[in-house]
Scaffold this active site. Structure first.
Site, PDB file in Angstrom:
ATOM      1  N   GLU A  46       0.853  -1.184   0.000  1.00 47.00           N
ATOM      2  CA  GLU A  46       0.000   0.000   0.000  1.00 47.00           C
ATOM      3  C   GLU A  46       0.884   1.227   0.000  1.00 47.00           C
ATOM      4  OE1 GLU A  46      -2.568  -0.348   3.355  1.00 47.00           O
ATOM      5  OE2 GLU A  46      -2.934  -2.422   2.798  1.00 47.00           O
ATOM      6  N   ASP A  57      -5.206   8.381  11.188  1.00 44.92           N
ATOM      7  CA  ASP A  57      -3.862   7.900  11.468  1.00 44.92           C
ATOM      8  C   ASP A  57      -3.313   8.381  12.795  1.00 44.92           C
ATOM      9  OD1 ASP A  57      -2.966   6.259   9.181  1.00 44.92           O
ATOM     10  OD2 ASP A  57      -3.535   8.054   8.050  1.00 44.92           O
TER      11      ASP A  57
END
Ligand SMILES: Cc1ncc(COP(=O)(O)O)c(C=O)c1O
Lengths: 257, 393
Positions: A46, A57
């Site tokens: 990814e 995140d």
């Protein structure tokens, strides 16, 4: 031709997928990291398109994104770096990024570029399922891109079935109620959740991400799922060891010496 | 055309809920319940009671005689500055704390820039005995020390946001991350008409008390419920949303939104989103925001911390795009001058956010018979240091 992600999912093995932020630690590390990871035996990668405000995140990926943007990473730069990637890398590649930079590039143009390069799929955490379905599904399909959806321990059974029905590839199972990188091991709660989902016999295989950092958590996750995704732990490794030393990291996860 | 929200959570093309799946259950729980809960007579009774006895509402609609004379028009100030804690922000936090209780939440989180919303949240948490965590950019913590102290005195924990540019947008990111990490017991009290649906609509409805009161107060003083103009400053846009709310669909009433131009719209140091922004996604909402051509969100600037936000709420994006509201940008200097003028003419020290709205009278001419209602969103106590430094007082 079958999408590389689907081909990979048919292999009779547990899959290791690695996330890294493009442009980190240095602007032009992208190709080296991709080649090294494939050489080390990683199954899927990814590529993180950095965003100024990565809501889902934790601190590690946030910091790598901030640094990558400082280094000069942009959508255009990334596409340029990846222009010839299919000459040297053959495993499935997924771009993971937030929706706004893609929206500004233009979704049609973005998907077209991905297809030209040989990107196989996208993970866009803040693109809601219903908006994708109503507005963007046709475009993704036209360009042969798989859109990967997330589920979490809080996702209802009904919604999981719905997401399974519109998925085509794998389901990204977020290991726990958290942003990326904040786990220090999986407890009973997670095992039960992994088991519960595994027993649902979904049409799409599941790959577990968030909080996988070593052989132990990788093994726990892949006991129930088709594979696991590692992000923050790899970014930490990059910041300590640099881009050359990916082999030792991958071996430590797979417990190969 | 409708200027209110549609059943899918959009104002025109703006709004929606662009959130990661991790937030879906929280936001969906709120979406399914907020209208139902707000419609309960018991909820309404408690909300109104607290607004009256605790906040001190109704806030006066004050005819500003000397200011009106100077600008040769009829200016009414809606005195949100007289609310408990000194701004309109508390209308929303009272509503949301009652909502959080109905949903069985035990832990409250909030973001704050200048600290006004943080103080208003810490206040209602103290009132209800709920745990309160306020995220605030590290840079804002340094420049808004008195409000940090107020929050602490009220029992809140102030957590510095250390990511990104370490200001309001990053504090909002941190609050959202906290919510992702605590999906079951926590309610997130957003401070303006921003964020994923249903927040913009819910906050607008709680702030709608402002225009509800304007209607009957104007009836008493002018013999009609409708002004010719409603004017408010827009950071995220909650005091404006509240002041406009009951006039949104009535195009006889002209709406003016005032944005912060900072050092000037073209200076690179500005927060004039309608001029500098483009359509995109910020904090879960499709709206106008300041960004690079690459879609990275940029850092705004204004002397007023409350207007220092790189986006506007989706309602305002729609009001702008449809032309329903006129958007005017006001620089730091224009705002400071207008703020001081109100002190001298009316004996009211306004918040610097509200000073931006007041500067409209130097920019736009009104007719002598126009009835102009201006939302005086807050008082200037929190800004004394900025006024002192600016005017070398
Ligand atoms: C006094 C005052 N007015 C206005 C604002 C801007 O917020 P909004 O645009 O949501 O009304 C703030 C925000 O802190 C404020 O404190």
């Amino acid at each position: 031709m079958m999408n590389r992600i689907n081909q990979k999912l048919q292999e009779d093995k547990k899959l290791l997928s690695i996330y890294f932020t493009a442009g980190y630690p240095n602007l032009h590390d992208t190709e080296t990291i991709l080649q090294n990871l494939e050489a080390s035996g990683v199954d899927m990668i990814e590529i993180g398109l950095p965003f100024s405000d990565p809501l889902a995140d934790g601190p590690t990926i946030q910091a790598s994104s901030t640094q990558a943007l400082k280094n000069g990473m942009t959508t255009e730069v990334l596409f340029n770096q990846l222009k010839d990637v299919r000459k040297s890398v053959s495993i499935p590649l997924i771009i993971m990024g937030y929706f706004n930079p893609m929206l500004q590039y233009g979704i049609d143009a973005f998907c077209k570029k991905c297809a030209e390069i040989g990107i196989d799929g996208l993970i866009i955490p803040d693109l809601p399922v219903d908006v994708y379905n109503e507005q963007y599904k046709t475009t993704f399909e036209k360009f042969g891109l798989i859109n990967v959806f997330l589920i979490t321990p809080q996702t209802s059974v009904e919604r999981i079935h719905f997401i399974d029905s519109i998925s085509n590839g794998f389901i990204y199972m977020v290991s726990s109620a958290s942003v990326t990188g904040s786990q220090s091991g999986f407890g009973e709660e997670q095992s039960n959740y992994f088991k519960r989902i595994s027993n649902m016999n979904l049409k799409n295989p599941q790959i577990i991400g968030f909080g996988i950092s070593n052989n132990e958590t990788f093994t726990q996750a892949t006991t129930y799922a088709k594979g696991a995704i590692i992000g923050s732990a790899f970014i930490k490794h990059l910041s300590k060891e640099g881009v050359k030393e990916t082999d030792s990291f991958v071996k430590s996860i797979l417990n190969k010496t | 055309m409708s200027y209110n929200i549609n059943e899918k959570g959009y104002y025109g093309e703006f709004g929606g809920a662009y959130i990661p799946e991790m937030l879906y259950p929280n936001v969906e729980e709120l979406r399914q319940n907020y209208l139902k809960v707000m419609a309960e007579p018991k909820f309404q009774k408690e909300f109104k009671q607290l607004l009256k006895d605790y906040v001190g509402r109704p806030s006066p609609l004050y005819f500003a005689k000397r200011l009106s004379k100077k600008y040769n028009t009829k200016i009414y100030l809606k005195r949100e500055d007289l609310n408990h804690t000194g701004a309109h922000k508390i209308n929303n936090t009272i509503g949301q704390i009652l909502m959080a209780q109905r949903l069985g939440k035990k832990r409250i989180i909030a973001e704050t820039g200048a600290g006004q919303h943080g103080v208003a949240t810490a206040t209602v948490c103290a009132l209800m005995g709920l745990e309160c965590i306020v995220y605030m950019g590290e840079i804002d913590i340094a420049r808004q020390a008195p409000n940090v102290a107020r929050m602490k005195m009220l029992g809140a924990t102030v957590v510095p946001a250390l990511s990104g540019s370490r200001t309001l947008k990053d504090a909002t990111n941190e609050a959202i991350r906290d919510w992702i990490n605590n999906p079951v017991d926590t309610h997130y009290i957003i401070g303006s008409v921003v964020g994923p649906h249903p927040y913009p609509d819910m906050v607008a409805r709680f702030q709608a008390v402002i225009s509800e009161e304007i209607q009957w107060q104007l009836q008493e003083q002018e013999g009609k419920t409708k002004p010719d103009y409603v004017i408010a400053c827009v950071g995220g846009g909650s005091n404006a949303a509240g002041a406009y709310y009951h006039y949104l669909e009535d195009t006889d009433v002209k709406l003016i939104a005032i944005e912060a131009a900072g050092l000037g719209v073209d200076s690179g140091e500005s927060a004039a989103t309608s001029v500098l922004g483009k359509e995109g996604i910020i904090h879960g909402s499709k709206t106008l925001l300041m960004q690079t051509k690459d879609g990275q969100i940029t850092e705004p600037y204004s002397i007023s911390a409350g207007l220092d936000y790189p986006g506007v709420g989706p309602m305002h994006a729609h009001l702008y795009k449809s032309g329903r509201a006129q958007f005017i940008s006001i620089t730091d200097n224009e705002a400071m001058k207008a703020g001081l003028e109100l002190c001298k003419l009316e004996g009211i020290i306004p918040a610097i956010e509200s000073s931006h709205a007041l500067a409209v009278f130097e920019q736009k001419k009104f007719k002598p018979n126009d009835v102009v209602v201006l939302s005086l969103s807050g008082r200037g106590d929190k800004d004394l240091e900025t006024y002192i430094n600016y005017f070398k007082l």
